[in-house]
Design a protein around this motif. Structure first.
Motif, PDB file in Angstrom:
ATOM      1  N   ASP A 109       1.058  -1.515   2.475  1.00  0.00           N
ATOM      2  CA  ASP A 109       2.185  -1.315   3.404  1.00  0.00           C
ATOM      3  C   ASP A 109       1.621  -0.596   4.736  1.00  0.00           C
ATOM      4  N   ALA A 110       1.704  -1.384   5.680  1.00  0.00           N
ATOM      5  CA  ALA A 110       1.139  -0.986   6.954  1.00  0.00           C
ATOM      6  C   ALA A 110       2.234  -0.558   7.918  1.00  0.00           C
ATOM      7  N   LYS A 111       2.030   0.852   8.655  1.00  0.00           N
ATOM      8  CA  LYS A 111       3.004   1.385   9.270  1.00  0.00           C
ATOM      9  C   LYS A 111       2.137   1.974  10.541  1.00  0.00           C
ATOM     10  N   ASP A 112       2.077   1.297  11.295  1.00  0.00           N
ATOM     11  CA  ASP A 112       1.147   1.865  12.613  1.00  0.00           C
ATOM     12  C   ASP A 112      -0.288   2.373  12.100  1.00  0.00           C
ATOM     13  N   ASP A 113      -0.625   3.697  12.434  1.00  0.00           N
ATOM     14  CA  ASP A 113      -1.705   4.085  11.937  1.00  0.00           C
ATOM     15  C   ASP A 113      -1.914   4.797  10.550  1.00  0.00           C
ATOM     16  N   CYS A 114      -0.745   4.536   9.567  1.00  0.00           N
ATOM     17  CA  CYS A 114      -0.534   4.835   8.355  1.00  0.00           C
ATOM     18  C   CYS A 114      -0.563   3.649   7.569  1.00  0.00           C
ATOM     19  N   TRP A 115      -1.654   3.547   6.632  1.00  0.00           N
ATOM     20  CA  TRP A 115      -1.706   2.482   5.540  1.00  0.00           C
ATOM     21  C   TRP A 115      -1.743   2.889   4.085  1.00  0.00           C
ATOM     22  N   SER A 116      -1.024   2.361   3.425  1.00  0.00           N
ATOM     23  CA  SER A 116      -0.947   2.527   1.838  1.00  0.00           C
ATOM     24  C   SER A 116      -1.278   1.380   1.061  1.00  0.00           C
ATOM     25  N   LEU A 117      -2.225   1.624   0.322  1.00  0.00           N
ATOM     26  CA  LEU A 117      -2.601   0.724  -0.563  1.00  0.00           C
ATOM     27  C   LEU A 117      -2.372   0.917  -2.104  1.00  0.00           C
ATOM     28  N   THR A 118      -2.054  -0.018  -2.763  1.00  0.00           N
ATOM     29  CA  THR A 118      -1.649  -0.117  -4.270  1.00  0.00           C
ATOM     30  C   THR A 118      -2.549  -0.923  -5.080  1.00  0.00           C
ATOM     31  N   PHE A 119      -3.013  -0.437  -5.784  1.00  0.00           N
ATOM     32  CA  PHE A 119      -3.908  -1.114  -6.693  1.00  0.00           C
ATOM     33  C   PHE A 119      -3.449  -1.353  -8.250  1.00  0.00           C
ATOM     34  N   PRO A 120      -3.783  -2.632  -8.798  1.00  0.00           N
ATOM     35  CA  PRO A 120      -3.183  -2.749 -10.214  1.00  0.00           C
ATOM     36  C   PRO A 120      -3.443  -1.816 -11.175  1.00  0.00           C
TER      37      PRO A 120
END
Length: 501
Positions: A458-469
């Motif tokens: 989930d990428a919003k400008d300079d903030c990226w959020s990674l979700t792993f299995p």
């Protein structure tokens, strides 16, 4: 009346921003061929505006911008992907080229690529090989305003490629200042050209060629004078060159040159161009040369239209580089696929520019470890140096800078203040590429040769959020620790990385 509509043939345009003249050629794609629709040429004398510090003066910049403004009138309605603009020696050398590019952007809506000399030579050869019939190996010589390109190749493949800093405008300023011509000055210019080619002459002679071909303005002007003087076949030979030199030396000043077939705008630089060609004949042992209408702009045209590409030259370049530096191919493929997967989530709607950047990201991922061949310590910096300074056929200077930037920032601290300036791309569009490559490298750090999990982004400008299995990070604690370190790097750059287990 029939409801059937006939698709309008695709039209493409190529522009060559040379040191002496700007050229534009417009072509229509017809079946399996290109049909030239129009040619346009403006004498801009860009190189004459370079001062001793290699800065372009305001008058030269304005002449160039005004020419582009005129070209833009002809290109109304052309999409960006159908226009390619290549700048050569003078803009490669100009320290204040960014000023020219900024002002050009206001008058001309198409991106300008500054191409390296070796890339210019490759494209010239491509233009000649598509337009010059004949079998066997060719030597192609192209004398421009600021540089001379020399290529030996067969069919559409160049084998030996060089670009030398000698041209009719620069040699005119150096040896024929104020237009004065003398036997001594001409001999000095000819000898300088021979010395310039001394380091490559043996290699060219050993490879050999069946036919020598000249292209572009200087050689065309010499051919036209020879034809107007009675040599109707237009072939340039040593004997004919020597006779022409004798005629030129009778004039004391370039303004006094009165040769049949010589145009007024070519007169000021004719002696300098003749000296370079004569020096080239002597240095390489050329006996005779024919002329080709094809050159850089034709090379640009043929490479633009996919159906004329015998292979993607940039893909071949990347593969050759990977082989030369003994890249771990399985690992590189994993990093490449992860980087593409992450970037396409960050930029789901790819326009023309972002699609091109996505391709550059893919190649950077493939080649990010070329620096390991030098040393592991600081290998990302070694990789960047190689990407910036190696001859990479198919890539312009800014594309090489993007590759160098991505490899430079794919690991360790993010010193973004060291980022170079870009003209074809926006810096903010480079940041997502860096993030995607860094994450792809972290995810594949264990080098198992198996693909990392397909994380959701989930990428919003300079903030990226990674979700792993679920449970994946708990079973990969070393990688989880690396992600913690990566979060710290991002934070120092003003970015934010959120990890969801």
């Amino acid at each position: 009346m029939s409801d059937t509509t006939v698709d309008k043939p695709r039209e493409i345009a190529a522009i060559d921003l040379g040191s002496n003249s700007f050229h534009m050629v417009v072509a229509r794609v017809v079946g399996q061929g290109l049909q030239i629709v129009s040619r346009h040429k403006q004498r801009v004398r860009l190189a004459s505006g370079l001062d001793s510090f290699n800065n372009l003066d305001n008058a030269a910049i304005e002449r160039g911008v005004e020419c582009l403004r005129m070209f833009a009138e002809r290109l109304q309605g052309f999409d960006e992907e159908n226009v390619r603009v290549a700048a050569t020696f003078t803009l490669r050398e100009a320290k204040n080229r960014h000023i020219f590019l900024q002002r050009a952007r206001n008058a001309f809506p198409y991106p300008i690529e500054i191409i390296p000399g070796i890339e210019e030579a490759r494209l010239i050869y491509l233009g000649v090989s598509h337009t010059q019939p004949g079998e066997g190996r060719k030597l192609v010589v192209d004398i421009g305003g600021g540089s001379t390109e020399l290529v030996i190749g067969r069919d559409f493949t160049p084998s030996l490629v060089n670009s030398k800093h000698m041209g009719c405008v620069s040699y005119n300023a150096r040896f024929f200042k104020d237009g004065d011509i003398s036997t001594k000055r001409f001999a000095q210019a000819q000898l300088a050209a021979e010395l310039k080619l001394e380091t490559i002459a043996r290699q060219y002679k050993e490879m050999g060629w069946e036919e020598a071909v000249g292209s572009s303005g200087t050689i065309k002007a010499i051919r036209e004078v020879l034809k107007a003087s009675g040599h109707e076949d237009g072939i340039i030979t040593r004997k004919r060159l020597d006779g022409l030199i004798d005629q030129v030396l009778k004039a004391k000043n370039c303004q006094d040159l009165s040769l049949p077939g010589l145009s007024d705008d070519r007169r000021p630089v004719f002696a300098a161009g003749l000296a370079i060609l004569s020096g080239t004949f002597h240095a390489l042992g050329i006996e005779k040369m024919v002329f080709s209408d094809g050159a850089l702009r034709e090379g640009l045209l043929y490479e633009m239209e996919d159906r004329f590409q015998h292979s993607d030259i940039r893909s071949r370049t990347a593969a050759d580089l990977a082989e030369r530096y003994h890249i771990d191919q399985r690992h590189a493929d994993c990093v490449q696929q992860s980087a593409e997967h992450i970037y396409l989530q960050a930029e789901p709607e790819l326009g023309l520019k972002k699609a091109e950047l996505a391709i550059l990201l893919s190649w950077a991922a493939l080649l990010h470890e070329v620096g390991l061949s030098i040393a592991h310590s600081g290998f990302h910096k070694h990789s960047a140096y190689i990407m910036q300074n190696t001859n990479l056929p198919g890539f312009n200077q800014e594309q090489q800078t993007v590759l160098a930037t991505l490899t430079r920032f794919h690991r360790k601290s993010l010193k973004l203040e060291e980022m170079p300036e870009f003209t074809l791309y926006k810096t903010k569009h480079i940041f997502p590429l860096i993030r995607a490559l860094r994450l792809a490298c972290v995810l594949n750090v264990q080098r198992t040769g198996e693909l990392a999990p397909e994380v959701k982004l989930d990428a919003k400008d300079d903030c990226w959020s990674l979700t792993f299995p679920e449970g994946w990070l708990a079973n990969n604690r070393l990688l989880a620790a690396d992600l913690d370190v990566e979060q710290t790097y991002w934070e120092s750059a003003g970015w934010k990385l959120i990890i969801n287990a």
